[in-house]
Write an enzyme that holds these catalytic residues in place. Structure first.
Site, PDB file in Angstrom:
ATOM      1  N   GLN A   1       0.821  -1.218   0.000  1.00 40.37           N
ATOM      2  CA  GLN A   1       0.000   0.000   0.000  1.00 40.37           C
ATOM      3  C   GLN A   1       0.854   1.267   0.000  1.00 40.37           C
ATOM      4  O   GLN A   1       0.541   2.250  -0.675  1.00 40.37           O
ATOM      5  CB  GLN A   1      -0.934   0.017   1.223  1.00 40.37           C
TER       6      GLN A   1
ATOM      7  N   VAL B   1       3.079  -4.973  13.232  1.00 40.53           N
ATOM      8  CA  VAL B   1       4.152  -4.096  13.735  1.00 40.53           C
ATOM      9  C   VAL B   1       3.655  -2.672  13.990  1.00 40.53           C
ATOM     10  O   VAL B   1       4.387  -1.848  14.556  1.00 40.53           O
ATOM     11  CB  VAL B   1       5.392  -4.068  12.805  1.00 40.53           C
TER      12      VAL B   1
ATOM     13  N   HIS C   1      -6.617  -0.297   7.426  1.00 40.31           N
ATOM     14  CA  HIS C   1      -7.337  -1.445   7.998  1.00 40.31           C
ATOM     15  C   HIS C   1      -7.572  -1.114   9.471  1.00 40.31           C
ATOM     16  O   HIS C   1      -6.726  -0.485  10.110  1.00 40.31           O
ATOM     17  CB  HIS C   1      -6.490  -2.714   7.828  1.00 40.31           C
TER      18      HIS C   1
ATOM     19  N   ASP D   1     -14.045  -8.005   7.524  1.00 36.36           N
ATOM     20  CA  ASP D   1     -12.808  -8.426   6.874  1.00 36.36           C
ATOM     21  C   ASP D   1     -12.283  -9.722   7.493  1.00 36.36           C
ATOM     22  O   ASP D   1     -11.967 -10.676   6.785  1.00 36.36           O
ATOM     23  CB  ASP D   1     -11.778  -7.300   7.008  1.00 36.36           C
TER      24      ASP D   1
ATOM     25  N   SER E   1     -23.843 -26.086 -17.217  1.00 34.76           N
ATOM     26  CA  SER E   1     -24.869 -26.953 -17.832  1.00 34.76           C
ATOM     27  C   SER E   1     -26.059 -27.110 -16.887  1.00 34.76           C
ATOM     28  O   SER E   1     -25.939 -26.906 -15.674  1.00 34.76           O
ATOM     29  CB  SER E   1     -24.273 -28.329 -18.127  1.00 34.76           C
TER      30      SER E   1
HETATM   31  P1  NDP Z   1       3.578  -4.349   3.731  1.00 30.86           P
HETATM   32  O1  NDP Z   1       3.866  -5.667   4.370  1.00 30.86           O
HETATM   33  O2  NDP Z   1       3.684  -4.306   2.245  1.00 30.86           O
HETATM   34  O3  NDP Z   1       4.529  -3.225   4.395  1.00 30.86           O
HETATM   35  C1  NDP Z   1       5.869  -3.273   4.174  1.00 30.86           C
HETATM   36  C2  NDP Z   1       6.490  -1.974   4.629  1.00 30.86           C
HETATM   37  O4  NDP Z   1       6.414  -1.913   6.062  1.00 30.86           O
HETATM   38  C3  NDP Z   1       7.931  -1.897   4.224  1.00 30.86           C
HETATM   39  O5  NDP Z   1       8.244  -0.596   3.761  1.00 30.86           O
HETATM   40  C4  NDP Z   1       8.649  -2.208   5.522  1.00 30.86           C
HETATM   41  O6  NDP Z   1       9.854  -1.550   5.703  1.00 30.86           O
HETATM   42  C5  NDP Z   1       7.712  -1.640   6.548  1.00 30.86           C
HETATM   43  N1  NDP Z   1       7.947  -2.285   7.847  1.00 30.86           N
HETATM   44  C6  NDP Z   1       7.809  -3.599   8.151  1.00 30.86           C
HETATM   45  N2  NDP Z   1       8.145  -3.818   9.421  1.00 30.86           N
HETATM   46  C7  NDP Z   1       8.513  -2.630   9.934  1.00 30.86           C
HETATM   47  C8  NDP Z   1       8.995  -2.204  11.199  1.00 30.86           C
HETATM   48  N3  NDP Z   1       9.104  -3.073  12.207  1.00 30.86           N
HETATM   49  N4  NDP Z   1       9.298  -0.892  11.362  1.00 30.86           N
HETATM   50  C9  NDP Z   1       9.153  -0.005  10.357  1.00 30.86           C
HETATM   51  N5  NDP Z   1       8.719  -0.349   9.123  1.00 30.86           N
HETATM   52  C10 NDP Z   1       8.401  -1.647   8.916  1.00 30.86           C
HETATM   53  O7  NDP Z   1       2.156  -3.825   4.224  1.00 30.86           O
HETATM   54  P2  NDP Z   1       0.804  -3.708   3.383  1.00 30.86           P
HETATM   55  O8  NDP Z   1       0.937  -2.604   2.415  1.00 30.86           O
HETATM   56  O9  NDP Z   1       0.365  -5.061   2.926  1.00 30.86           O
HETATM   57  O10 NDP Z   1      -0.221  -3.295   4.541  1.00 30.86           O
HETATM   58  C11 NDP Z   1      -0.213  -1.987   5.087  1.00 30.86           C
HETATM   59  C12 NDP Z   1      -1.598  -1.715   5.655  1.00 30.86           C
HETATM   60  O11 NDP Z   1      -2.539  -1.735   4.573  1.00 30.86           O
HETATM   61  C13 NDP Z   1      -2.092  -2.764   6.634  1.00 30.86           C
HETATM   62  O12 NDP Z   1      -2.866  -2.119   7.613  1.00 30.86           O
HETATM   63  C14 NDP Z   1      -2.968  -3.659   5.785  1.00 30.86           C
HETATM   64  O13 NDP Z   1      -3.953  -4.337   6.525  1.00 30.86           O
HETATM   65  C15 NDP Z   1      -3.586  -2.636   4.865  1.00 30.86           C
HETATM   66  N6  NDP Z   1      -4.097  -3.137   3.586  1.00 30.86           N
HETATM   67  C16 NDP Z   1      -3.323  -3.942   2.810  1.00 30.86           C
HETATM   68  C17 NDP Z   1      -3.775  -4.376   1.586  1.00 30.86           C
HETATM   69  C18 NDP Z   1      -2.930  -5.216   0.706  1.00 30.86           C
HETATM   70  O14 NDP Z   1      -3.434  -5.647  -0.313  1.00 30.86           O
HETATM   71  N7  NDP Z   1      -1.664  -5.464   0.994  1.00 30.86           N
HETATM   72  C19 NDP Z   1      -5.117  -3.996   1.091  1.00 30.86           C
HETATM   73  C20 NDP Z   1      -5.800  -3.050   1.930  1.00 30.86           C
HETATM   74  C21 NDP Z   1      -5.305  -2.674   3.143  1.00 30.86           C
HETATM   75  P3  NDP Z   1      11.215  -1.949   4.921  1.00 30.86           P
HETATM   76  O15 NDP Z   1      10.970  -1.431   3.556  1.00 30.86           O
HETATM   77  O16 NDP Z   1      12.234  -1.223   5.669  1.00 30.86           O
HETATM   78  O17 NDP Z   1      11.294  -3.450   5.000  1.00 30.86           O
END
Ligand code: NDP
Ligand code: MG
Length: 349
Positions: free
Chosen positions: A34, A91, A113, A196, A257
């Site tokens: 996202q 996280v 979310h 959800d 069918s």
């Molecule tokens: P991602 O798993 O893709 O997020 C990854 C990002 O989070 C990276 O930039 C990563 O950093 C960073 N990150 C991970 N761990 C940490 C940490 N401990 N500290 C700081 N940064 C961290 O997330 P999504 O995009 O899937 O989900 C984000 C939100 O969107 C959630 O609330 C999800 O429920 C919601 N959502 C997701 C959808 C989807 O299809 N994926 C659809 C609709 C809503 P680094 O780059 O440094 O590794």
């Protein structure tokens, strides 16, 4: 804009007033699925965006190459008026404590979310707006649709509205990422979170994989070939779902069918029967009363022992061993990999 045939209001571009975001700075925390889509779409829509990434982030180079300004999460939040929290749900509580100091009265904390707000894993300050803008799609499609001039349907919700303008600002943000081009509906944090979780557990991810596995095993145990069982119970699932997606249940029944229609109409309820309905109600109750949330939080705190074990069992299931070489032999798998990716990520939200 109200459609008289709907129980809800659908908002489009004309319903969004961009003045609610145009002079503000948005911090997008995270540059994953996202995060990369929201930040690039907002920036191209003319909004001032700063991406918040941890010091050693492997995504920093990508965000900078995409022309975005990158700071640490705490710096980005301190600078911004709207802080969009787009790191994984598990996280977010820790990340939020890290940025809390930079969130001032009248700022907005925004989510995609509702889990952490609804289950009180994040308790934002009382003097800020708390909103949700949730595209109903994985990030790569939010980005791709924006670039092609189309939009991605989405949800908006308001949890805390101290400025009085939280809803308008959320709609302006939804406009900035392209969601109001396709249509946005308003919901609540509670409704979004509970529907959800229920959907992914009982119907989509959990229910459907269980149905596929039971059907597959029934055929294989009765002596039919695993390849035939795979095609019948897993591969064809997509074709049937596509028909329902395009035109509802009737469209699917009209396309198969008469024999399939009669057999399905007379036998489906025998499989998903009153017992299954009771289990669904129990699953919903565990979502509503927080039992599931507490279990998942404890599972994470313990280092995910059950998750790891269940994931391994699923990955080594017979249907997986049969399916992998089969998919390699047929051309459709490559052509439709985008769809598969879509479904995978949609189940993640
Ligand atoms: P991602 O798993 O893709 O997020 C990854 C990002 O989070 C990276 O930039 C990563 O950093 C960073 N990150 C991970 N761990 C940490 C940490 N401990 N500290 C700081 N940064 C961290 O997330 P999504 O995009 O899937 O989900 C984000 C939100 O969107 C959630 O609330 C999800 O429920 C919601 N959502 C997701 C959808 C989807 O299809 N994926 C659809 C609709 C809503 P680094 O780059 O440094 O590794
Ligand atoms: Mg601030």
């Amino acid at each position: 804009m109200t459609d008289s045939e709907l129980n809800t209001t659908v908002y489009y571009d004309d319903d969004a007033d961009r003045s609610h975001i145009d002079d503000k700075t948005v911090a997008v925390i995270g540059y994953g699925s996202q995060g990369h889509a929201h930040s690039q779409n907002l920036a191209e829509s003319g909004v001032d965006v700063v991406v918040g990434l941890r010091e050693d982030s492997s995504s920093r180079a990508a965000a900078e190459a995409d022309g975005l300004r990158v700071e640490t999460p705490a710096e980005a939040a301190a600078e911004a008026d709207i802080v969009s929290i787009l790191v994984p749900d598990t996280v977010q509580p820790a990340v939020f404590e890290n940025i809390r100091g930079g969130i001032e009265a009248g700022d907005t904390v925004q989510f995609a979310h509702g889990f952490n707000i609804h289950y009180n894993q994040i308790r934002p300050p009382e003097d800020v707006d708390v909103t949700m803008v949730a595209p109903k799609s994985p990030g790569h499609l939010v980005r791709r649709n924006y670039e092609s001039g189309q939009g991605t349907p989405g949800l908006v919700a308001v949890y805390q509205n101290v400025t009085g303008d939280a809803r308008e600002e959320a709609l302006a943000y939804a406009h900035g990422i392209g969601c109001t081009r396709a249509g946005v509906i308003e919901t609540t944090f509670r409704e979004e979170t509970e529907t959800d979780l229920f959907g992914e557990q009982a119907v989509l991810c959990g229910g459907m994989t269980a149905l596929v596995k039971e059907g597959y095993e029934t055929l294989v145990d009765a002596g039919y070939s695993p390849e035939m069982a795979y095609f019948e119970c897993l591969n064809e699932m997509k074709l049937i779902v596509d028909l329902m997606y395009e035109g509802g249940l009737s469209n699917m029944w009209d396309s198969v069918s008469d024999t399939a229609e009669y057999g399905g109409l007379t036998r489906g309820d025998d499989v998903i029967d009153d017992h299954a309905r009771e289990r669904m109600e129990e699953i919903l109750e565990a979502v509503q009363d927080g039992t599931f949330a507490r279990e998942w939080i404890a599972e994470n705190q313990a280092g995910r022992p059950s998750y790891t074990q269940l994931k391994h069992a699923e990955e080594t299931h017979h249907i997986e061993q049969v399916g992998e070489p089969l998919r390699d032999l047929f051309a459709w798998a490559d052509e439709e990999s985008d769809d598969a990716e879509t479904a995978e990520a949609a189940a993640d939200d």
